[in-house]
Structure formats: structure tokens, C-alpha cells
Design an enzyme around this catalytic site. Sequence first.
Site, mmCIF file in Angstrom:
data_model
loop_
_atom_site.group_PDB
_atom_site.id
_atom_site.type_symbol
_atom_site.label_atom_id
_atom_site.label_comp_id
_atom_site.label_asym_id
_atom_site.label_seq_id
_atom_site.Cartn_x
_atom_site.Cartn_y
_atom_site.Cartn_z
ATOM 1 N N GLU A 1 -11.250 -0.706 -2.776
ATOM 2 C CA GLU A 1 -12.117 -1.408 -3.717
ATOM 3 C C GLU A 1 -13.076 -0.462 -4.422
ATOM 4 O OE1 GLU A 1 -12.259 -5.581 -1.179
ATOM 5 O OE2 GLU A 1 -13.688 -3.985 -0.744
ATOM 6 N N ASP B 1 0.838 -1.191 0.000
ATOM 7 C CA ASP B 1 0.000 0.000 0.000
ATOM 8 C C ASP B 1 0.872 1.239 0.000
ATOM 9 O OD1 ASP B 1 -3.014 -0.647 0.508
ATOM 10 O OD2 ASP B 1 -1.924 -2.013 1.830
ATOM 11 N N ASP C 1 -7.613 -4.042 9.934
ATOM 12 C CA ASP C 1 -6.849 -2.793 9.986
ATOM 13 C C ASP C 1 -6.045 -2.754 11.280
ATOM 14 O OD1 ASP C 1 -7.986 -2.171 7.620
ATOM 15 O OD2 ASP C 1 -9.031 -0.377 8.285
ATOM 16 N N ALA D 1 -9.499 -13.371 0.780
ATOM 17 C CA ALA D 1 -10.071 -12.287 1.574
ATOM 18 C C ALA D 1 -9.641 -12.345 3.030
ATOM 19 C CB ALA D 1 -11.598 -12.331 1.493
ATOM 20 N N LEU D 2 -9.330 -13.547 3.522
ATOM 21 C CA LEU D 2 -8.921 -13.740 4.914
ATOM 22 C C LEU D 2 -7.691 -14.630 4.962
ATOM 23 C CD1 LEU D 2 -12.440 -14.369 6.486
ATOM 24 C CD2 LEU D 2 -11.064 -12.311 6.728
ATOM 25 N N THR E 1 -11.654 -10.714 -4.924
ATOM 26 C CA THR E 1 -11.341 -11.331 -3.632
ATOM 27 C C THR E 1 -12.220 -12.556 -3.365
ATOM 28 O OG1 THR E 1 -12.912 -9.912 -2.462
ATOM 29 C CG2 THR E 1 -10.670 -9.090 -2.694
ATOM 30 N N HIS F 1 -20.255 -12.118 -1.021
ATOM 31 C CA HIS F 1 -20.878 -13.413 -1.298
ATOM 32 C C HIS F 1 -22.063 -13.743 -0.402
ATOM 33 C CE1 HIS F 1 -19.173 -15.156 2.369
ATOM 34 N NE2 HIS F 1 -18.083 -14.448 2.096
ATOM 35 N N GLU G 1 -7.330 -12.647 -5.038
ATOM 36 C CA GLU G 1 -6.778 -12.518 -3.689
ATOM 37 C C GLU G 1 -7.619 -13.362 -2.752
ATOM 38 O OE1 GLU G 1 -6.757 -8.497 -2.393
ATOM 39 O OE2 GLU G 1 -5.485 -7.768 -4.029
ATOM 40 N N ARG H 1 -1.508 -12.558 4.099
ATOM 41 C CA ARG H 1 -0.605 -11.447 4.056
ATOM 42 C C ARG H 1 0.677 -11.882 4.706
ATOM 43 N NH1 ARG H 1 -1.812 -6.072 3.990
ATOM 44 N NH2 ARG H 1 -4.016 -6.514 4.410
#
Length: 576
Positions: free
Chosen positions: A282, A150, A198, A482-483, A442, A400, A480, A518
Amino acid sequence: MAMSLPHQIGAISGAQLPGEVSGEVPGSATVTAAVWRAPANVRVVSHRAGAEADRLSPSPPLSPVRGGVRPDLSVAAQALMMPPAAPVTEDKEYVAGGGAQDKAAQKGVPVFVMMPLDSVTWNHTVNRKKAMNASLQALKSAGVKGIMMDVWWGLVEGERPGEYNWGGYSELIEMAKKHGLKVQAVMSFHQCGGNVGDSCTIPLPKWVVEEIDNDPDLAYTDQWGRRNYEYISLGCDTLPVLKGRTPVQCYSDFMRAFKDKFENFLGGTIVEIQVGMGPAGELRYPSYPEQNGTWKFPGIGAFQCCDKYMISSLKAAAEALGKPEWGHTGPTDAGHYNNWPEDTVFFRKEGGGWNSTYGEFFLSWYSQMLLDHGERILQSTTSIFENPRVKISVKIAGIHWHYGSRSHAPELTAGYYNTRFRDGYLPIAQMLARHGAIFNFTCIEMRDHEQPQDALCAPEKLVNQVALATIGAEVPLAGENALPRYDDYAHEQILQAAALNVEGNSEGREMCAFTYLRMNPDLFQPDNWRRFVAFVKKMNEGRDVHKCWEEVEREAEHFVQVTQPLVQEAAVALMH
């Protein structure tokens, strides 16, 4: 970017990892997906309004560090003399295509890894430099293609408009180059803080916040007057509301300054620019804000169209249609953030307003405003980054939950006009195709049966729909998770999705890239690292190589053993 759960990412700064999490929310960095639950011992508690699923922790417990001592990096360097488990040809071009003409240029799907959100500090330096170096070295040794980072608007242009401080980013990009890693740079024009995962707070630039304080309508607003400060309302995209510049001009100036600063890296080390277009980076409205408990999974969210700039556009559209009474506000019978579709008049399956003449008008306007926002920013982005070896991408949220309902309410409030009777992702794919941009999606790791069935979650069906839309629009698809997931179930699901095994894929396209969420201490735990190395190897080999997981893991086992000192170094350093 899609972001991980707070308790997990918190481990980067040495925070204790709890055994369980109490709330279920979608990813985004993220960040748009329900939390994973194990195939066994699934518990779901259903409540009609404000439903929240009770579930297990999404990651296994930490494995002990072998030997209990911190190894010397010289040992790790010797280990790296061994051949990597997932070799990647160095001159293999990062192709953002996927058609038959690209197959010779790219076999398999290159894997990138997201960096921690706070990789660059407020002092404009690289955070935890020793840990970062060890981690990047380990990733490269495992066959990872590159990293995603980022580039925060709030950090770089934080103090005064037009003054950019690239400190920290220059060092991080140099570090990636030194290790032979490519970079996906995310132009992060949103706030960090207040969404799932975050782990730090990075607000919008100080001078932008001042303007919002002076004119609160610069922030997205719902029908109850609640303001959202994650991203500037797209209703004022073309108005000079930021110290004499429009928001789109500010984004353009930022990207142009980035290009000028890192010109020598573009096309070599920096291979992709992902341009942020909304909350969590997004292209969507902030319809499901987690901050202050406003929204909880699997609520339907709320429309964000009541700031004066959005209302002005809605009013003009209604008057042009000859229905001025439709231009005063959005739907007032669409429930609240944590309702379910059938709890509302607007989203209910029988006779719901979403399927009326008024609903078609409003949803067409609301979604078109989002598409126009994407068009404006992409026109600027593509004119700035003209290097053909630099790909442009846009992230679309994987919403979803309630996908199995007729109205697809959470997608509608986010700005995706996708219902049982209408494909909302083809127009997005077509818009991206016009600008040669990548469709980044994602929730690739999720399986339908892992989700709470009473909320009609269907991530696999959603991913298939998006894949078909990108094939139809001839736009490349990237993915990607998502979790954070370190298990073979998730890895196998990603492999299947990356292969694009959907009807209509006659040319044998694959995803053009996958970005793994990540880099954190959990990734470098021995069992997780072993599975990750095998996963990267399998992704690099591509859809035409048929090996079972056991065979791939056997091939990777020796590599994992000899590189264990380096991996331990990375894990330990990240926690300090």
C-alpha cells in the site's frame, strides 16, 4: 496486498481453524481494517490506551463435505458443461474507466479473487498444483473475471541483483490463461510476514537485506529508534544505496524484466499491474506494525520519519521555511503506537499540535513525501507498461479507526493528511489521475455499526469520502475487502459501495473492478460458495439490475448443485 487473518489463511496449508481470534487488527494485502463482528452479540471492551476490541470470529464454522468422499474430476468436468450462474461475455473488455462513455463497454463490476500468498514456492514452482487447477476452474465457472497474484521481489530477484527467476509465475499465468481467467499482477516490493494474515514469510531480497544490515537507515525508523524492515524507506528513493542502484531503479528494472518475460500475456491474460509502494503493498508508511506486538487495533500508530534520509529532507524543508528548529525530528508529543488521540498532546481535539502552524508544516511535508514517492514510481511504471489494455493501479489503505475524531490520527501517521478540516484523499486521487492509474481501496465490505463505536470507526463514511475524491479527480475506483467475509451483510455492503451511490455521481459510474480476499478452503465450503456465486452474479449484472438476494440465490442454486463435485475437490485439495 490486503491480507486475511492468520488462522484462516493457515487453513490453506491444512492448519486447524480456531473458533475465535484474540486480537483485532486492520487488514492490508491488505490490510487496513478492524475485524468484522456479527450484527448481534457484539461485545466491546474499551481501554483508553492500547485499546483492543473483544469480538467474534469473522467467519462461520466449516460446513461438512457432502458424502465425505473425494469426487473425481471427471464428474466435475461434466458438471461444468452446465451454463454458469454468472455468465461473463468473453470479449467484454476490462475497463478502468467508469464514466458514461464506458457504460456500453462494461456493465457491472468484474470480480477478481486474490490467490494465496504462497502460490509460488521458494523452489519456484506452483504450490499445490492440483488444488490450484481445481480452484481456478471453479472460480471461472462461477463467473469470476480473474485472479490477483503477488509477484514477490524477494522470490524473483532474491539471490543476486539483476538476476530474475520467474519460475512458478510462468506456470501460474499459463494456468490462468488455460481456464480463461484474467490476471492482476501485483509487483510486491514489500516483505511478507509480520502483518495480519501473513501466512508465510517472504523477506526482501537477500542482497537488499545485506545492504540494510550495513546501513540500518535504509529502513523506516520511528522516534524511539525502532526500525521497520517491511519496505525500504522512501527517503532514499533516489540514492544509489542498493549495490549502485536506487530503490526506484530496482523497482523499475524488476518491472521491465517482468514485461520482457510476459510480453505475450500483457493485454490479453494480464490486464492489470498493481505496483506496490509500501508495507502490505500500500501507498503508506508502516505506521501500525503488528509484528512483535508493537501495534494493536485501534492504536493511532506512530510517525516513521527518523531515518537519516528522511531527517535530511525534513531539515531542508524546515530551513527553506526559515524554521530550522523544526527540522531535527518529527513531533515528540504524538504519543505511542497504542495510544488514542486524546491521550496525546499532538492529536487531541482541543489545541492539538496537528492543527497548529508547526503541525501544518510537518504533516504537509510528511504527506508530500509519500505523494512524491508515488509520482516517481508511477512515472517509471507507465513508461514500462505502455500497452493501453494493461491498467496500472495503486492500493490505498482503508484506515477507518478514529475517523470520527477531529485529527484522524491513524491516517496522519500513515501519511494521509486527512482531518476534519482537510481532504487528504483528493491529492492522492489527483496524483493517480495524472498517470492514468486506478485508485484501489480497501475496507469496502465494512459497515459503521459493526465496528467498535468508542474508537469512532467509520468505514462507510471513509469509503464515501474516497469515492467522492475519485469522482472529483476523474480517476477510476476499484475495491477490495480488507478481511475474509462470506456473509450476505458484507456482500450487500460491497454491492452498495461498488455502485458508487454517492452525491456527485451524475454519470452513473461504478467501480471498475472488485478483488475478493481470498481463495482458501473457507471460500469453497458449501454455504459460503453458494453465497459467493450469488454475489458474483449480482456484481456482474450491475447497479441497474434490481433483484433481491433470494431471487439471485434461487437462480444460482442449480448451478451450485451441479458444480458441487468440483467445489468439493477444490476445498479438499487446498487443505492438503
